[in-house]
Design a protein around this motif. Structure first.
Motif, PDB file in Angstrom:
ATOM      1  N   GLU A  35     -45.182   8.338 -48.993  1.00  0.00           N
ATOM      2  CA  GLU A  35     -45.124   8.060 -47.767  1.00  0.00           C
ATOM      3  C   GLU A  35     -45.891   9.208 -46.810  1.00  0.00           C
ATOM      4  OE1 GLU A  35     -42.651   5.656 -46.262  1.00  0.00           O
ATOM      5  OE2 GLU A  35     -40.691   5.983 -47.395  1.00  0.00           O
ATOM      6  N   THR A  36     -45.906  10.383 -47.151  1.00  0.00           N
ATOM      7  CA  THR A  36     -46.576  11.544 -46.739  1.00  0.00           C
ATOM      8  C   THR A  36     -47.944  11.443 -46.872  1.00  0.00           C
ATOM      9  OG1 THR A  36     -44.524  12.935 -46.721  1.00  0.00           O
ATOM     10  CG2 THR A  36     -46.797  14.191 -46.467  1.00  0.00           C
ATOM     11  N   GLY A  37     -48.191  11.062 -48.316  1.00  0.00           N
ATOM     12  CA  GLY A  37     -50.002  10.755 -48.371  1.00  0.00           C
ATOM     13  C   GLY A  37     -50.331   9.715 -47.751  1.00  0.00           C
ATOM     14  N   SER A  38     -49.708   8.527 -47.628  1.00  0.00           N
ATOM     15  CA  SER A  38     -49.942   7.422 -46.671  1.00  0.00           C
ATOM     16  C   SER A  38     -50.285   7.890 -45.411  1.00  0.00           C
ATOM     17  CB  SER A  38     -48.996   6.230 -47.145  1.00  0.00           C
ATOM     18  OG  SER A  38     -48.841   5.847 -48.399  1.00  0.00           O
ATOM     19  N   THR A  39     -49.331   8.419 -44.681  1.00  0.00           N
ATOM     20  CA  THR A  39     -49.464   8.799 -43.369  1.00  0.00           C
ATOM     21  C   THR A  39     -50.572   9.553 -43.028  1.00  0.00           C
ATOM     22  OG1 THR A  39     -46.855   8.736 -43.337  1.00  0.00           O
ATOM     23  CG2 THR A  39     -48.233   9.751 -41.551  1.00  0.00           C
ATOM     24  N   LEU A  40     -50.875  10.479 -43.872  1.00  0.00           N
ATOM     25  CA  LEU A  40     -52.271  11.393 -43.511  1.00  0.00           C
ATOM     26  C   LEU A  40     -53.480  10.566 -43.819  1.00  0.00           C
ATOM     27  CD1 LEU A  40     -51.315  14.840 -45.086  1.00  0.00           C
ATOM     28  CD2 LEU A  40     -50.889  14.086 -42.808  1.00  0.00           C
ATOM     29  N   TYR A  41     -53.420   9.831 -44.767  1.00  0.00           N
ATOM     30  CA  TYR A  41     -54.537   8.903 -44.883  1.00  0.00           C
ATOM     31  C   TYR A  41     -54.721   7.988 -43.705  1.00  0.00           C
ATOM     32  CZ  TYR A  41     -56.642   4.400 -46.761  1.00  0.00           C
ATOM     33  OH  TYR A  41     -57.384   3.406 -46.667  1.00  0.00           O
ATOM     34  N   ALA A  42     -53.915   7.382 -43.270  1.00  0.00           N
ATOM     35  CA  ALA A  42     -53.959   6.497 -42.233  1.00  0.00           C
ATOM     36  C   ALA A  42     -54.321   7.218 -40.942  1.00  0.00           C
ATOM     37  CB  ALA A  42     -52.707   5.588 -41.923  1.00  0.00           C
ATOM     38  N   ILE A  43     -53.867   8.545 -40.546  1.00  0.00           N
ATOM     39  CA  ILE A  43     -54.204   9.231 -39.677  1.00  0.00           C
ATOM     40  C   ILE A  43     -55.846   9.436 -39.470  1.00  0.00           C
ATOM     41  CG2 ILE A  43     -54.064  11.405 -38.621  1.00  0.00           C
ATOM     42  CD1 ILE A  43     -51.095  11.721 -39.230  1.00  0.00           C
ATOM     43  N   ASP A  44     -56.490   9.889 -40.656  1.00  0.00           N
ATOM     44  CA  ASP A  44     -57.785  10.052 -40.931  1.00  0.00           C
ATOM     45  C   ASP A  44     -58.457   8.661 -40.368  1.00  0.00           C
ATOM     46  OD1 ASP A  44     -60.209  11.618 -41.236  1.00  0.00           O
ATOM     47  OD2 ASP A  44     -60.343  10.357 -43.455  1.00  0.00           O
ATOM     48  N   ARG A  45     -57.875   7.600 -41.202  1.00  0.00           N
ATOM     49  CA  ARG A  45     -58.693   6.341 -41.050  1.00  0.00           C
ATOM     50  C   ARG A  45     -58.651   6.033 -39.431  1.00  0.00           C
ATOM     51  NH1 ARG A  45     -61.865   6.224 -44.853  1.00  0.00           N
ATOM     52  NH2 ARG A  45     -62.598   4.120 -43.852  1.00  0.00           N
ATOM     53  N   TYR A  46     -57.662   6.264 -38.584  1.00  0.00           N
ATOM     54  CA  TYR A  46     -57.714   6.028 -37.414  1.00  0.00           C
ATOM     55  C   TYR A  46     -58.615   6.905 -36.471  1.00  0.00           C
ATOM     56  CZ  TYR A  46     -55.844   5.995 -32.463  1.00  0.00           C
ATOM     57  OH  TYR A  46     -55.653   5.871 -31.120  1.00  0.00           O
ATOM     58  N   TYR A  47     -58.687   8.166 -36.934  1.00  0.00           N
ATOM     59  CA  TYR A  47     -59.535   9.254 -36.382  1.00  0.00           C
ATOM     60  C   TYR A  47     -60.917   8.594 -36.442  1.00  0.00           C
ATOM     61  CZ  TYR A  47     -62.204  13.368 -35.676  1.00  0.00           C
ATOM     62  OH  TYR A  47     -63.111  14.342 -35.183  1.00  0.00           O
ATOM     63  N   ARG A  48     -61.249   8.212 -37.514  1.00  0.00           N
ATOM     64  CA  ARG A  48     -62.670   7.832 -37.878  1.00  0.00           C
ATOM     65  C   ARG A  48     -63.099   6.684 -36.916  1.00  0.00           C
ATOM     66  NH1 ARG A  48     -64.611   9.567 -43.522  1.00  0.00           N
ATOM     67  NH2 ARG A  48     -63.205  10.814 -44.237  1.00  0.00           N
ATOM     68  N   GLU A  49     -62.325   5.993 -36.319  1.00  0.00           N
ATOM     69  CA  GLU A  49     -62.740   4.841 -35.510  1.00  0.00           C
ATOM     70  C   GLU A  49     -62.574   5.112 -33.909  1.00  0.00           C
ATOM     71  OE1 GLU A  49     -63.477   1.796 -36.644  1.00  0.00           O
ATOM     72  OE2 GLU A  49     -63.403   2.480 -38.633  1.00  0.00           O
ATOM     73  N   LEU A  50     -62.357   6.476 -33.859  1.00  0.00           N
ATOM     74  CA  LEU A  50     -62.158   6.763 -32.252  1.00  0.00           C
ATOM     75  C   LEU A  50     -63.690   7.127 -31.938  1.00  0.00           C
ATOM     76  CD1 LEU A  50     -58.917   8.802 -32.090  1.00  0.00           C
ATOM     77  CD2 LEU A  50     -59.199   6.458 -31.377  1.00  0.00           C
ATOM     78  N   GLU A  51     -63.755   7.244 -30.678  1.00  0.00           N
ATOM     79  CA  GLU A  51     -65.114   7.768 -30.034  1.00  0.00           C
ATOM     80  C   GLU A  51     -64.975   8.802 -28.848  1.00  0.00           C
ATOM     81  OE1 GLU A  51     -67.554   4.285 -28.958  1.00  0.00           O
ATOM     82  OE2 GLU A  51     -67.824   3.847 -31.188  1.00  0.00           O
ATOM     83  N   GLY A  52     -65.940   9.634 -28.552  1.00  0.00           N
ATOM     84  CA  GLY A  52     -65.759  10.390 -27.446  1.00  0.00           C
ATOM     85  C   GLY A  52     -64.725  11.304 -27.100  1.00  0.00           C
ATOM     86  N   THR A  53     -64.124  11.393 -26.081  1.00  0.00           N
ATOM     87  CA  THR A  53     -63.072  12.397 -25.884  1.00  0.00           C
ATOM     88  C   THR A  53     -61.740  11.781 -26.472  1.00  0.00           C
ATOM     89  OG1 THR A  53     -62.687  11.229 -23.723  1.00  0.00           O
ATOM     90  CG2 THR A  53     -64.107  12.907 -23.284  1.00  0.00           C
ATOM     91  N   LYS A  54     -61.757  10.396 -26.547  1.00  0.00           N
ATOM     92  CA  LYS A  54     -60.335  10.120 -27.512  1.00  0.00           C
ATOM     93  C   LYS A  54     -60.453  10.602 -28.972  1.00  0.00           C
ATOM     94  CE  LYS A  54     -59.673   5.836 -25.168  1.00  0.00           C
ATOM     95  NZ  LYS A  54     -59.699   4.256 -25.469  1.00  0.00           N
ATOM     96  N   ARG A  55     -61.589  11.025 -29.462  1.00  0.00           N
ATOM     97  CA  ARG A  55     -61.607  11.273 -30.671  1.00  0.00           C
ATOM     98  C   ARG A  55     -61.106  12.965 -30.652  1.00  0.00           C
ATOM     99  NH1 ARG A  55     -65.046   9.722 -35.280  1.00  0.00           N
ATOM    100  NH2 ARG A  55     -65.594  11.493 -36.376  1.00  0.00           N
TER     101      ARG A  55
END
Length: 648
Positions: A378-398
């Protein structure tokens, strides 16, 4: 008290209320103020009194068809009785108020005189104890309450008969249910204890005539608020309320990533069904999500006493992470952002995440209270998903997100470092919650979590941390392949009691989908992936509904060892991902797609009549079984539909 396990056939709701229904329109869940708590209903359903007999609408003597209105959370249930009586129900939740609207249209082929009753056995505050109820005849309002939960019933037209009943056998007022049997309610005004109630109307239907009765059930935290709430909605026409609810759903779905599905042009019926289930799965995930905090229940609770399982009305990070990524990929990224804000608050002091949570972030009932019983994936899954989300962000949101989540990621990654000092993870509980040991799936989740954390550290110019976490991820990967890949050509389920298990477990596909420990672009690893798929298909396929579903692992006996929707959609997702990774469309490509489509069709045939995807499919009847809708199943269907859209 023994509770009945009753699975829903439909769900509906708004930001304040989640409701579940049986296939004949009986109310099975009424969750307020959150999706996980409290559940305020034992029974709540209608019946016809005819010829000295009660015809309960949920009894076997009624034939039923139930379906949602297109692209909405309005559920339509049509019931027909051999006596010639037909009842149509429109169920919906008010677009902005915690009020369930139940519009009944009653028709008879022949003239008949009788009654229409609406019976309720509420459990205000989630308990039958210390409840009280009263009927305010002047305001046409019946209320049951306990502490700060007030459940109110009004109707249009106003009810003509009523009873505030008491369920216990010995008391000075009888159960309303019992008194309905002679067609005479007691019209008493108030009582306390274990309550039930009934409201009624006389019926005098001419042949072919239709009468409409709308029952509204609302909930509020104070006495005056329930008066105000019910008076307000009673003034609104049911048609206006229905249109308001429909428009809300249609507006929300209009934001979604549209599917072209050009690869399915030769089968327009199937293509349309994929689109419809894609929409329904999106709506299901929205209803399972807490709009305040962002956590997601695995499924509406149906086993609160834990009679046959540990319950499902809680948030598992593993399931929720896949759900918010699916929503993000379908163009609803805001759900991921809110969920990761919740993760930041719910993270334990040692950097891990608990087995499962209440939606407010408090630890839920668990068998994961110790280091060797926690689920590290569950900890591995959460960190993995956080990074996937970050990769989709742009600009100041990132930048803002990275600054806000850095410390959470650091604590999570350091926890994984501490639990993988030998390369493979320390003993813990597997994702299925059945064994304690060292598992391929868990190591893959850790690998992906550490790689994700390393990427985020690199983005934050924390190069030493990035290298440390990336190096450990590489070590976990190497040890997983060296020690858990078997000569037979698949990953071991894991090391349990110091033995490398040769049980074939579908979760090994997690090394490819979603965690990417193996790559389809490396020829040797691609061969490993195909070999895993062959072993899963040869050992775990179950013939149901004309196709094959995939069960979790060999000799699985949980709820009869049924095939699961999640495991089947894992396989189709893996097959589609392999196909899409190919440069040329050849015979292998066609075979991969053909097999994936058959697994997807199997999944679609298992959905309820309202489009809910369950956890399992009954291996004998082919019907949806256990936990529906399961958010994880919905998420994987969305991901599969998006992959189908990428086919050449």
């Amino acid at each position: 008290m023994k509770y009945l396990i009753r699975h829903p056939n439909a769900i509906l709701g708004n930001d304040k209320l989640l409701v579940s229904l049986g296939e004949k329109g009986d109310l099975r869940g009424f969750f307020y103020p959150r999706r996980d708590w409290a559940q305020h209903v034992g029974e709540s359903k209608a019946c016809i009194y005819k010829g000295g007999k009660l015809l309960w609408l949920d009894s076997p003597e009624w034939n039923v068809k139930q379906a949602p209105s297109d692209d909405t959370n309005v559920i339509r249930t049509h019931l027909s009785h051999f006596s010639g009586i037909e009842v149509s129900i429109h169920d919906l939740v008010h677009r902005s108020s915690p009020v369930l609207v139940r519009k009944y249209e009653i028709t008879s082929k022949e003239h008949f005189e009788g009654k229409f009753y609406y019976y309720s056995n509420f459990q205000a505050g989630g308990t039958h104890r210390m409840n009280s109820a009263f009927c305010d005849v002047n305001n046409g309002l019946l209320v049951q309450y306990m502490q700060n939960f007030y459940i109110g019933l009004v109707s249009n037209p106003g009810f003509e008969d009523w009873q505030v009943g008491k369920i216990q056998e010995e008391g000075w007022v009888a159960s309303a249910r019992n008194d309905m049997e002679d067609g005479q309610l007691q019209q008493n005004l108030e009582d306390i204890g274990d309550m039930d109630s009934s409201i009624g109307w006389d019926l005098d239907l001419q042949s072919g005539e239709t009468v409409t009765i709308t029952v509204l059930i609302g909930i509020a935290s104070e006495r005056q608020l329930i008066y105000d709430l019910m008076a307000d909605v009673r003034k609104q026409s049911s048609d206006d309320i229905i249109h308001g609810s429909e428009n809300d759903s249609i507006r929300w779905l209009s934001k979604k990533r549209s599917l072209e599905l050009s690869a399915l042009d030769d089968d327009p019926l199937f293509k349309n069904k994929v689109k419809a289930l894609y929409d329904r799965s999106l709506l299901s995930l929205k209803l399972l999500t807490d709009p305040e905090g962002g956590a997601i229940v695995a499924a509406p609770e149906f086993d609160p006493a834990f009679e046959m399982c540990g319950g499902y009305g809680f948030c598992w990070n593993r399931d929720a992470a896949e759900s918010v990524l699916a929503l993000m990929n379908a163009d609803y990224p805001e759900y991921a952002g809110k969920f990761f804000g919740w993760c930041k608050k719910a993270q334990l002091p040692d950097g891990s995440w608990f087995q499962r949570y209440w939606l407010d972030g408090k630890e839920a009932p668990s068998w994961g209270n110790f280091d060797d019983t926690i689920q590290i994936d569950e900890t591995g899954s959460t960190l993995y998903a956080i990074d996937r989300y970050y990769r989709e962000l742009e600009g100041t949101k990132r930048d803002d997100f990275l600054g806000n989540i850095r410390e959470t990621v650091r604590k999570g990654a350091e926890y994984l470092i501490k639990r993988t000092e030998q390369g493979l993870h320390d003993p813990c509980r597997c994702l299925w919650e059945s064994e304690i040991g060292i598992f391929s799936y868990t190591n893959a989740a850790i690998y992906a979590g550490l790689k994700g954390a390393a990427h985020l550290a690199e983005e934050a110019d924390e190069h030493m941390l990035s290298k440390k976490w990336s190096d450990r991820a590489d070590l976990v990967r190497k040890e997983t392949i060296d020690k858990l890949w078997l000569d037979e050509g698949y990953f071991s389920r894991g090391i349990i009691d110091n033995n490398v298990h040769r049980t074939i477990d579908s979760s090994m596909i997690g090394t490819f989908i979603p965690f990417g420990l193996l790559s389809p672009n490396d020829p040797d690893e691609r061969a490993m992936i195909l070999s895993m798929i062959d072993h899963i298909e040869s050992s775990l396929r179950v013939s149901v509904n004309g196709y094959f579903g995939i069960k979790r692992y060999e000799n699985d006996d949980y709820i009869g060892g049924n095939p699961w929707v999640v495991t089947t959609l894992w396989l189709s997702r893996a097959l589609l991902t392999l196909a899409i990774s190919m440069e040329n469309k050849d015979d292998e490509y066609d075979l991969l797609v053909k097999k994936a489509l058959e697994y997807i069709k199997w999944t679609m045939k298992s959905a309820t009549s309202t489009g809910l995807l369950s956890e399992q499919v009954d291996r004998n009847t082919g019907k949806a079984a256990w936990a529906r809708p399961l958010g994880w199943s919905c998420a994987l269907f969305i991901e599969n539909a998006l992959l189908l859209d990428q086919l050449k």
